[in-house]
Scaffold this motif. Structure first.
Motif, short mmCIF file in Angstrom:
data_model
loop_
_atom_site.label_atom_id
_atom_site.label_comp_id
_atom_site.label_asym_id
_atom_site.label_seq_id
_atom_site.Cartn_x
_atom_site.Cartn_y
_atom_site.Cartn_z
N VAL A 173 41.86 -3.60 0.71
CA VAL A 173 42.23 -4.43 2.64
C VAL A 173 41.63 -3.64 3.76
O VAL A 173 41.65 -4.68 4.43
N LEU B 147 38.96 -2.19 3.70
CA LEU B 147 37.40 -2.67 3.71
C LEU B 147 37.41 -3.82 4.10
O LEU B 147 36.41 -4.23 4.83
N ALA B 148 38.30 -4.99 3.64
CA ALA B 148 38.51 -6.43 4.27
C ALA B 148 38.41 -6.16 6.08
O ALA B 148 38.33 -6.83 6.49
N ALA C 246 34.08 1.17 7.05
CA ALA C 246 33.53 1.25 5.78
C ALA C 246 33.75 2.28 4.56
O ALA C 246 35.01 2.75 4.91
N THR D 231 32.26 -3.96 -4.10
CA THR D 231 33.35 -4.52 -2.47
C THR D 231 33.90 -5.34 -3.25
O THR D 231 35.05 -5.57 -3.15
N SER D 232 33.04 -6.06 -3.64
CA SER D 232 33.91 -7.93 -4.19
C SER D 232 35.03 -7.88 -5.23
O SER D 232 36.00 -8.46 -5.46
N PHE E 137 37.79 -6.37 -4.74
CA PHE E 137 39.16 -7.51 -4.54
C PHE E 137 39.54 -8.41 -5.38
O PHE E 137 40.39 -8.86 -5.56
N LYS E 138 38.80 -8.50 -6.24
CA LYS E 138 38.95 -9.12 -7.82
C LYS E 138 40.46 -8.25 -8.78
O LYS E 138 41.34 -8.73 -8.93
#
Ligand SMILES: Nc1ncnc2c1ncn2[C@@H]1O[C@H](COP(=O)(O)OP(=O)(O)OP(=O)(O)O)[C@@H](O)[C@H]1O
Ligand SMILES: [Mg+2]
Lengths: 230, 424
Positions: free
Chosen positions: B316, B318-319, B323, B415-416, B419-420
């Motif tokens: 969250v 990072l979203a 940084a 980063t993604s 998120f997963k």
């Protein structure tokens, strides 16, 4: 003519899968303008989240280009991508992703901390955002004490508090009942109208689809249909 | 931002409680063990200093070479003059001339015939001159079993164990049979003033303590002494200054041909004491190191679990546009805060326990029976200046190192990918 908020050209996204690779997006071309209230619609696995993540600079294209607010996502360094998200993008997730140990107020305040607003500015902005979503009475509650609908409203306030140019919402209603779904969708529609914020959804929820002014149907990594309502 | 992080730390008990407990326990043990070892090893060193080695010792070169034989024929002469010189050169040091001697103790019956006889280990030291601290050094008041301490010339103190074996009581007259400095037989009568139990077999087997002047008379050693030992004014042995002192003294008296020239040896230069002194010095380093490693390992794993649990939060953040390296740095700040709090708590408890052990001591005389090494019969911790800051080394190092190792996971992941993990 105004520059598009998002401009996607020949976008391909491949993921490594086993020995080979799996192509999740097979050449997407799309443009979005300021103030749109649009949605990516499609069955599970059609590539909605993948596309949203690339637009959100959380992932990069394999080939092709995704220009978001003038930034070419594939070319951004991690720092530049973070700066883009910090200043211009808001995220709303299916599972809310609020910080459980922080109060409603602190959750909404967090994006402003990153933007170095003064304490008084932050307070004004947070209260305003909580007013938009009708949660001024829950300022000091913590997320575990809130209902799912309330949580998602906090998440909307958090995404909107810095008045970003673009809000990306991935299945925002998936965990909500009909009443709550309509409530948050109306809230977002109002904000879209009043603040001119561009909204982009990823969804297969009929309730959401009913509110969209533009429906982009994805199928198997390709744009199947791109419809404007009225 | 800092307040935001602090709130997270304070409210999320699992983020702060376990690491703080781990750090506090580790630091407590470090501080306590350090005080304990400093105390025990330090007391052992002082005990050996008081009874035998001094912080520094001056002998003739020849005497030094045959120290265990107590060769009084090689003793220092004109000690008054030497003492004067020492006092002017090393004013803060307390100098004490001593004579060690061996001999037979003869216990006569009423008719003057020998009733029993036994070997003694004799020590002549300054009991009777006004400002001498020798009685205090040997802890006479505490180890006295029967009778009283020396009050006048011609008196002796003997070990309680020996007195029982020989059926000697305070007030009895005993005769020392030894040899004078020149090698002729020496006979000297002493009145037994009291008996002593040191709790160390080496001393209790047959110690005979007499005043220095009596020893000089008995052994024909006027103005002589086997050794002059010196005690540093700090009250504790300081190896660096003792070594420096010896060097200064020996430079002045460097006289290669004269085997009667005096030499000064620091406690660490006498027999096995050197090993012991360096052990005492490095133990605290080893302890800190051990605790840094074990705590670091525990905290690394705790940090791994903690950050696994917090991938959602990191995602969250990072979203929101924070940084990656900022997230990482805030983790380090959190670790430092936890390390600080844990260290302060741990140091407080460590000091408390060390203080208890310093004040009340732990009597181990039962365990020490039969030990030939000279060791204190009561274990006491010693709180030093180091005790107050030593804990910060393992406390901060382990939390920060543990978090850094755990936090590398954030960098490794896309980063993604974070998120997963958010989606589930
Ligand atoms: N990191 C990844 N590695 C490998 N394959 C991936 C990865 N992310 C997505 N995919 C694959 O890409 C395809 C599209 O995934 P995506 O998450 O975009 O679907 P979606 O349309 O959002 O589906 P849903 O409605 O279930 O959320 C799926 O087949 C998925 O398995
Ligand atoms: Mg999805």
């Amino acid at each position: 003519m105004e520059k598009p908020v998002i401009s996607i050209r020949h976008l391909v996204k491949k993921f490594p899968a086993g020995k080979g690779e799996f192509t999740a997006l097979k050449g997407i071309d799309l443009e979005f303008n300021t103030g749109e209230f649009a949605g990516l619609i499609g069955p599970s696995g059609s590539g909605k989240t993948t596309l949203l993540n690339i637009i959100g600079s959380l992932d990069a294209p394999s080939t092709g280009e995704a220009l978001v607010l003038g930034n070419s996502i594939g070319q951004l360094s991690a720092k530049e991508a973070a700066r883009l998200r910090k200043h211009s993008l808001g995220f709303i997730f299916q599972s809310y992703n609020l910080l459980a140990v922080h109060t409603v107020y602190e959750n909404v305040e967090f994006p402003l901390l990153l933007l170095d607003y003064s304490a008084s500015e932050r307070k004004k902005m947070v209260l305003e955002a909580l007013e938009w979503v009708g949660l001024t009475n829950k300022i000091d509650s913590r997320p575990p004490k809130l209902s799912g609908g309330e949580c998602q409203r906090v998440a909307i306030a958090r995404a909107m508090v810095k008045k970003p140019s673009l809000v990306l919402a991935d299945e925002p209603t998936a965990n909500l009942d009909a009443d709550n779904s309509h409530h948050i969708l109306k809230t977002m529609e109002t904000l879209n109208r009043e603040l001119k914020t561009t909204f982009l959804f990823a969804t297969h929820d009929e309730k959401v689809i009913g509110y969209l002014r533009r429906k982009i149907f994805l199928k198997d990594g390709r744009v199947d249909k791109d419809e404007w309502v009225k | 931002m800092i307040r935001f992080l602090l709130k997270g730390l304070l409210r999320d008990k699992s983020r702060s409680r376990l690491p703080i407990i781990v750090v506090a326990i580790g630091v407590m043990l470090t501080v306590f063990m350090h005080a304990y070892i400093t105390g025990f090893m330090g007391d052992t060193i002082e005990m050996n200093a008081n009874f035998a080695n001094g912080h520094v010792k001056i002998m003739t070169k020849a005497y030094a070479e045959n120290m265990d034989q107590m060769p009084n024929d090689l003793a220092l002469m004109e000690t008054d003059q030497l003492l004067e010189e020492l006092t002017s050169q090393f004013g803060s040091v307390d100098w004490a001339p001593r004579i060690r001697f061996g001999g037979l103790l003869d216990v006569p019956d009423e008719q003057g015939e020998t009733r029993s006889q036994g070997p003694v280990f004799g020590l002549g030291l300054n009991f009777l001159s006004g400002d001498s601290r020798e009685a205090e050094r040997l802890n006479i008041d505490h180890v006295l079993v029967r009778g009283q301490r020396l009050t006048q010339p011609g008196e002796a103190l003997i070990s309680e164990l020996f007195s029982q074996k020989m059926h000697i009581n305070p007030g009895d007259t005993v005769t020392l049979i030894g040899s004078t400095m020149n090698g002729s037989m020496a006979f000297y009568n002493f009145t037994v003033a009291g008996t002593l139990s040191f709790g160390s077999e080496a001393l209790d087997r047959g110690a005979l303590l007499v005043d220095l002047e009596d020893a000089r008379f008995a052994l024909d050693m006027q103005d002589a002494a086997g050794e002059i030992i010196g005690f540093q004014s700090e009250g504790y042995y300081n190896d660096a200054t003792a070594l420096a002192m010896s060097e200064r003294f020996n430079q002045k008296h460097a006289n290669a041909d004269d085997e009667f020239a005096p030499v000064m040896k620091s406690l660490s230069q006498q027999g096995s004491m050197g090993l012991y002194v360096s052990m005492a010095k490095y133990w605290s380093v080893y302890i800190s190191l051990i605790f840094v490693l074990t705590m670091g390992l525990v905290l690394w794993n705790a940090g791994l679990l903690g950050s696994l649990r917090r991938y959602g939060e990191f995602g969250v953040r990072l979203a929101m546009g924070e940084a990656k390296d900022h997230v990482f740095i805030t983790l380090i700040y959190e670790a430092m805060a936890i390390g600080m709090i844990g260290t302060i708590i741990g140091t407080a408890f460590g000091l408390l326990f060390a203080w208890l052990l310093q004040t009340y001591g732990l009597n181990i005389s039962g365990m020490m029976e039969g030990a030939s090494l000279m060791m204190p019969s009561t274990i006491r911790a010693r709180i030093t200046a180091e005790s107050y800051y030593l804990g910060f080394i393992p406390g901060l190092l382990s939390t920060v190192a543990g978090t850094m190792l755990a936090g590398i996971g954030i960098y490794r992941r896309q980063t993604s990918q974070l998120f997963k993990e958010l989606e589930t």
